[in-house]
Scaffold this motif. Structure first.
Motif, PDB file in Angstrom:
ATOM      1  N   GLN A   1      24.748 -18.494  36.755  1.00 48.38           N
ATOM      2  CA  GLN A   1      23.956 -17.685  35.655  1.00 48.38           C
ATOM      3  C   GLN A   1      24.779 -17.481  34.412  1.00 48.38           C
ATOM      4  N   LYS A   2      26.090 -17.068  34.668  1.00 49.03           N
ATOM      5  CA  LYS A   2      27.110 -16.905  33.742  1.00 49.03           C
ATOM      6  C   LYS A   2      27.295 -18.221  32.848  1.00 49.03           C
TER       7      LYS A   2
ATOM      8  N   MET B   1      25.178 -20.872  32.596  1.00 46.78           N
ATOM      9  CA  MET B   1      23.932 -20.942  32.028  1.00 46.78           C
ATOM     10  C   MET B   1      23.935 -20.265  30.660  1.00 46.78           C
ATOM     11  N   HIS B   2      24.434 -19.053  30.822  1.00 48.95           N
ATOM     12  CA  HIS B   2      24.426 -18.092  29.349  1.00 48.95           C
ATOM     13  C   HIS B   2      25.302 -18.737  28.495  1.00 48.95           C
TER      14      HIS B   2
ATOM     15  N   SER C   1      24.020 -21.872  27.017  1.00 54.15           N
ATOM     16  CA  SER C   1      22.788 -21.655  26.100  1.00 54.15           C
ATOM     17  C   SER C   1      23.588 -21.125  24.802  1.00 54.15           C
ATOM     18  N   TRP C   2      24.542 -20.318  24.835  1.00 54.81           N
ATOM     19  CA  TRP C   2      25.251 -19.767  23.419  1.00 54.81           C
ATOM     20  C   TRP C   2      26.038 -20.978  22.921  1.00 54.81           C
TER      21      TRP C   2
ATOM     22  N   GLN D   1      18.818 -18.691  22.145  1.00 55.01           N
ATOM     23  CA  GLN D   1      17.908 -18.858  23.322  1.00 55.01           C
ATOM     24  C   GLN D   1      18.644 -19.116  24.645  1.00 55.01           C
ATOM     25  N   GLN D   2      17.654 -19.435  25.583  1.00 58.35           N
ATOM     26  CA  GLN D   2      18.151 -19.746  26.906  1.00 58.35           C
ATOM     27  C   GLN D   2      17.463 -21.090  27.431  1.00 58.35           C
TER      28      GLN D   2
END
Length: 249
Positions: free
Chosen positions: A108-109, A111-112, A115-116, A122-123
């Motif tokens: 998840q980190k 993916m964040h 996205s950044w 946005q995600q």
């Protein structure tokens, strides 16, 4: 089924198996080390449970299975295809609701962070991740795995690869390798054109290949027939993968 994890495992395995492209006499020890180590990169991103342990055991045992099957040169392509199917089956079972292999906080980190980097504010949607992974898997399949399957089919039909046997050499080893590279590029272009719905462009690719082999076709009919069969099979396999990816997307 956790498609994101399944496709991540599959793509890592397919990337590692690219080492097999020009290994007609079996994989070396270095190849097997790379094939074994690269898929292990998925482990830090998977939730720790019994499924994680089973996945670890499978990934660690995978190169030993490859080493055992690589020893039979006469059935090399068949064994390589079977080991990939075995891996896909095990990965599918582990990612199914039966065992529920899932991602952890580290995934998840990542993916964040992505996205950044690419879509600030946005995600990235999970579907976007899966779409990209499916496209990458399709490309990797046409690059290497379809070549393995093609060579197995040709041998099963009684058509030895031209240049593979000393008593049937019709081209030099360099030309033989170059022809395989041309086939690889041919499948990549066909795969891309299918995704772009540019089917007419496929004809230009096949025509260009025919032009480069014109003198060989004119002077050696058996060679021309062998290349024609190989080209048609290669094109069919690339089309099947392309259509399959399009259906998923």
């Amino acid at each position: 089924m956790n498609y994101a994890i399944f496709l991540s495992i599959l793509n890592l395995v397919l990337i590692a198996r690219l080492r097999l492209i020009f290994r007609d006499q079996g994989a070396s020890g270095k190849d097997l080390v790379i094939i074994g180590l690269l898929p292990l990169l998925i482990l830090p991103f998977v939730q720790f449970n019994w499924s994680w342990l089973l996945l670890t055991v499978h990934l660690i045992s995978y190169p030993f299975l490859m080493k055992w099957t690589e020893g039979n040169i006469h059935k090399l392509n068949r064994n390589r295809s079977l080991t990939l199917l075995w891996h896909i089956l095990i990965a599918a079972i582990l990612c199914s609701p039966l065992l529920n292999l899932g991602s952890n906080w580290l995934a998840q980190k990542v993916m964040h962070f992505l996205s950044w980097m690419f879509v600030p504010g946005q995600q990235i949607a999970l579907r976007t991740v899966i779409v990209v992974q499916v496209a990458v898997a399709g490309l990797l399949l046409v690059i290497n795995e379809m070549n393995i399957l093609l060579r197995y089919i040709l041998k099963a039909m009684g058509l030895e690869s031209v240049g593979a046997q000393e008593d049937t050499v019709k081209v030099s080893e360099e030309e033989y390798s170059m022809g395989r590279l041309i086939g690889l590029l041919e499948r990549i272009f066909i795969f891309i054109f299918v995704l772009l719905n540019q089917y007419s462009a496929i004809g230009f690719i096949l025509a260009a290949k025919g032009v480069t082999r014109f003198n060989n076709f004119k002077d050696d009919r058996p060679f021309a027939e062998y290349v024609l069969i190989g080209t048609l099979l290669s094109t069919l396999l690339a089309l099947i993968i392309g259509w399959g990816v399009k259906a998923v997307l």
